[in-house]
Enzyme design. Structure first.
Site, short mmCIF file in Angstrom:
data_model
loop_
_atom_site.label_atom_id
_atom_site.label_comp_id
_atom_site.label_asym_id
_atom_site.label_seq_id
_atom_site.Cartn_x
_atom_site.Cartn_y
_atom_site.Cartn_z
N SER A 40 0.75 -1.25 0.02
CA SER A 40 0.01 0.12 0.07
C SER A 40 0.90 1.17 -0.01
CB SER A 40 -0.85 0.01 1.05
OG SER A 40 -1.94 -0.96 1.02
N LYS A 75 0.08 3.70 -2.66
CA LYS A 75 -1.03 4.80 -2.69
C LYS A 75 -0.43 6.04 -2.47
CE LYS A 75 -4.11 1.31 -0.93
NZ LYS A 75 -4.59 0.38 0.19
N SER A 107 -6.09 3.46 4.43
CA SER A 107 -5.46 2.66 3.50
C SER A 107 -6.50 1.78 2.41
CB SER A 107 -4.58 1.49 3.82
OG SER A 107 -3.74 1.38 3.03
#
Length: 355
Positions: free
Chosen positions: A130, A133, A187
């Site tokens: 993640s 992101k 997230s």
């Protein structure tokens, strides 16, 4: 015979006289050349060279060096070095006896002085989970309209519901800015999909923007396949590339505000037309109270990431008591507990640096 001998003697004398005359002529010519050279050197040294400047920094191309008036237009056309405001390292950098024991790679950098304090395997290609992101948010902020209203459809919800999500539902309406907060704080993989379809027109279109931006920033060891970071063998980056991306993202207030939030409550319109509130909570252990930073180090914010293939990952923006900013990142730690142990070891370098 005597006559002949006398004649030969006269000829030899004439030859000797000619030789002397030739030597005198050559000697005069040589002296003339030396005199001309000397005069030329004197003219060059005292007339021309006296107007030259000594360059203390020969690579500093500025108006003070050349003594000319530089217009703003001319200044704007001069290219600045690409790395002028960046932390740069070609490989590992040690700090005392510091080393990563439970993670594959990591670094800590002083963003105020552009100094790399510690680096280990920073150019190794790894799965980012993640941490992807960070780039997703950057693309959304740079190329999207934060006030746009995004309606959640099937494309956004085409994600493993067991993965990290914001619990978006079909027909919900959020602004793009709200989705960025859900992306960075909670997230949310569903938020990542919704952003990708809205800004890029499709996942493929959005990914093209991600890879284009990576190339522009110099993150040439990165290749993205999606906006959320769920595993794909062709989806990878490096700790240093993530620094380049993060360093660009923190230029935007929306990004810095989002990563600094411990929780965030949004008001959205559901598919039934009614308005509801939803609160997203940070996944960062420093914000949840599950980890404590070293003394005198303030965690401003960051982004977490975890998959089986990527391991436990964390990028942070921190500050020392004097307000100086630091970027730190750990990638592919064995466990989350190990991740925060390793991160605290890196953050402790901030205090050691002050000594």
């Amino acid at each position: 015979m005597k006559c002949t001998d006398r004649e030969m003697t006269r000829q030899e004398k004439r030859l000797q006289i000619r030789r002397r005359q030739r030597r005198k002529a050559l000697g005069f010519l040589f002296l003339l050349i030396c005199l001309i050279a000397l005069i030329g050197f004197v003219i060059f040294y005292f007339v021309f060279r006296s107007h030259e400047l000594t360059l203390n920094n020969p690579y500093d191309i500025g108006s003070q060096v050349y003594g000319v008036m530089e217009t703003p237009a001319a200044r704007s056309q001069r290219a600045e070095p690409f790395t002028q405001d960046l932390c740069v390292t070609a490989g590992d950098i040690s700090f005392e006896d510091e080393s990563l024991q439970y993670a594959e790679a990591g670094t800590i950098m002083d963003l105020s002085t552009h100094e790399v304090l510690f680096a280990q395997n920073v150019h190794e290609r790894l799965y980012p989970a993640s941490l992807t992101k960070i780039m997703t948010a950057l693309i959304a902020i740079k190329y999207g309209n934060l006030d746009d209203v995004v309606t959640i459809d099937e494309n956004a919800l085409d994600i493993d519901p067991e993965s990290s999500v914001c619990y978006l539902e079909l027909g919900d309406q959020y602004t793009l800015k709200q989705l960025i907060y859900g992306l960075l704080i909670s997230s949310g993989n569903d938020a990542a999909n919704a952003i990708a379809w809205h800004v890029g027109g499709s996942v493929e279109g959005f990914v093209a923007l991600m890879n284009q931006e990576a190339a522009t920033l110099g993150a040439t060891n990165s290749h993205f396949m999606n906006a959320h970071g769920l595993h794909d063998e062709n989806h990878y980056t490096t700790p240093y590339d993530l620094y380049l991306i993060f360093n660009e993202a923190i230029k935007y207030n929306t990004f810095t505000d989002a990563i600094s939030q411990k929780n965030y409550t949004v008001t959205y319109t559901a598919g039934d037309g009614e308005q509801y509130e939803r609160t997203w909570f940070a996944t960062n252990y420093y914000f949840t109270g599950e980890a404590t930073a070293p003394q005198d180090v303030t965690i401003f914010g960051g982004k977490t990431g975890t998959t089986d293939e990527a391991g436990a990952c964390l990028s942070l923006l921190s500050k020392d008591p004097y307000g100086n900013s630091y970027f730190s990142i750990i990638m592919k730690a064995d466990t989350k507990d190990d991740l925060y142990i390793e991160m605290n070891d890196l953050l402790s370098i901030i205090n050691k640096k002050q000594l």
